[in-house]
Motif scaffolding. Sequence first.
Motif, PDB file in Angstrom:
ATOM      1  N   ARG A   1       1.545  -4.464  -5.434  1.00  0.00           N
ATOM      2  CA  ARG A   1       0.597  -5.583  -5.285  1.00  0.00           C
ATOM      3  C   ARG A   1      -0.274  -5.382  -4.047  1.00  0.00           C
ATOM      4  N   ASP A   2       0.328  -4.941  -2.958  1.00  0.00           N
ATOM      5  CA  ASP A   2      -0.429  -4.690  -1.728  1.00  0.00           C
ATOM      6  C   ASP A   2      -1.434  -3.555  -1.916  1.00  0.00           C
ATOM      7  N   ARG A   3      -1.000  -2.481  -2.573  1.00  0.00           N
ATOM      8  CA  ARG A   3      -1.903  -1.342  -2.791  1.00  0.00           C
ATOM      9  C   ARG A   3      -3.058  -1.730  -3.707  1.00  0.00           C
TER      10      ARG A   3
ATOM     11  N   GLY B   1      -4.209  -4.743  -4.153  1.00  0.00           N
ATOM     12  CA  GLY B   1      -5.029  -5.685  -3.392  1.00  0.00           C
ATOM     13  C   GLY B   1      -5.984  -4.992  -2.443  1.00  0.00           C
ATOM     14  N   SER B   2      -5.565  -3.864  -1.892  1.00  0.00           N
ATOM     15  CA  SER B   2      -6.458  -3.140  -0.987  1.00  0.00           C
ATOM     16  C   SER B   2      -7.510  -2.341  -1.750  1.00  0.00           C
ATOM     17  N   LEU B   3      -7.255  -2.023  -3.000  1.00  0.00           N
ATOM     18  CA  LEU B   3      -8.222  -1.277  -3.800  1.00  0.00           C
ATOM     19  C   LEU B   3      -9.282  -2.170  -4.435  1.00  0.00           C
TER      20      LEU B   3
ATOM     21  N   PRO C   1     -11.170  -4.737  -3.352  1.00  0.00           N
ATOM     22  CA  PRO C   1     -12.440  -4.881  -2.637  1.00  0.00           C
ATOM     23  C   PRO C   1     -13.304  -3.623  -2.738  1.00  0.00           C
ATOM     24  N   ARG C   2     -12.683  -2.475  -2.728  1.00  0.00           N
ATOM     25  CA  ARG C   2     -13.448  -1.227  -2.876  1.00  0.00           C
ATOM     26  C   ARG C   2     -14.092  -1.149  -4.242  1.00  0.00           C
TER      27      ARG C   2
END
Length: 78
Positions: A54-56, A58-60, A62-63
């Motif tokens: 989920r964290d990974r 979530g960081s992708l 926006p990109r």
Amino acid sequence: MPVGDLGYADASDELDAIIAELEGGVIDVDLLEVRLRRAVEIVEELDRRIRGARDRVGSLLPRLEAVGQDPAREDEGR
């Protein structure tokens, strides 16, 4: 086998088997503790993996969203 060495699907399948065994109602008391400990280990590991994924993701996101918002590309269409 250590839970961390299992793939997600294998760990999930093992957890399902333990749950089915426990729900069957006929289990030795000594084995009950062993199965419950293993189930807890699996649940904790799967939860850790889900939170990490989920964290990974979530960081992708926006990109990915930024790709469609490139100001230089908007000017090309005019």
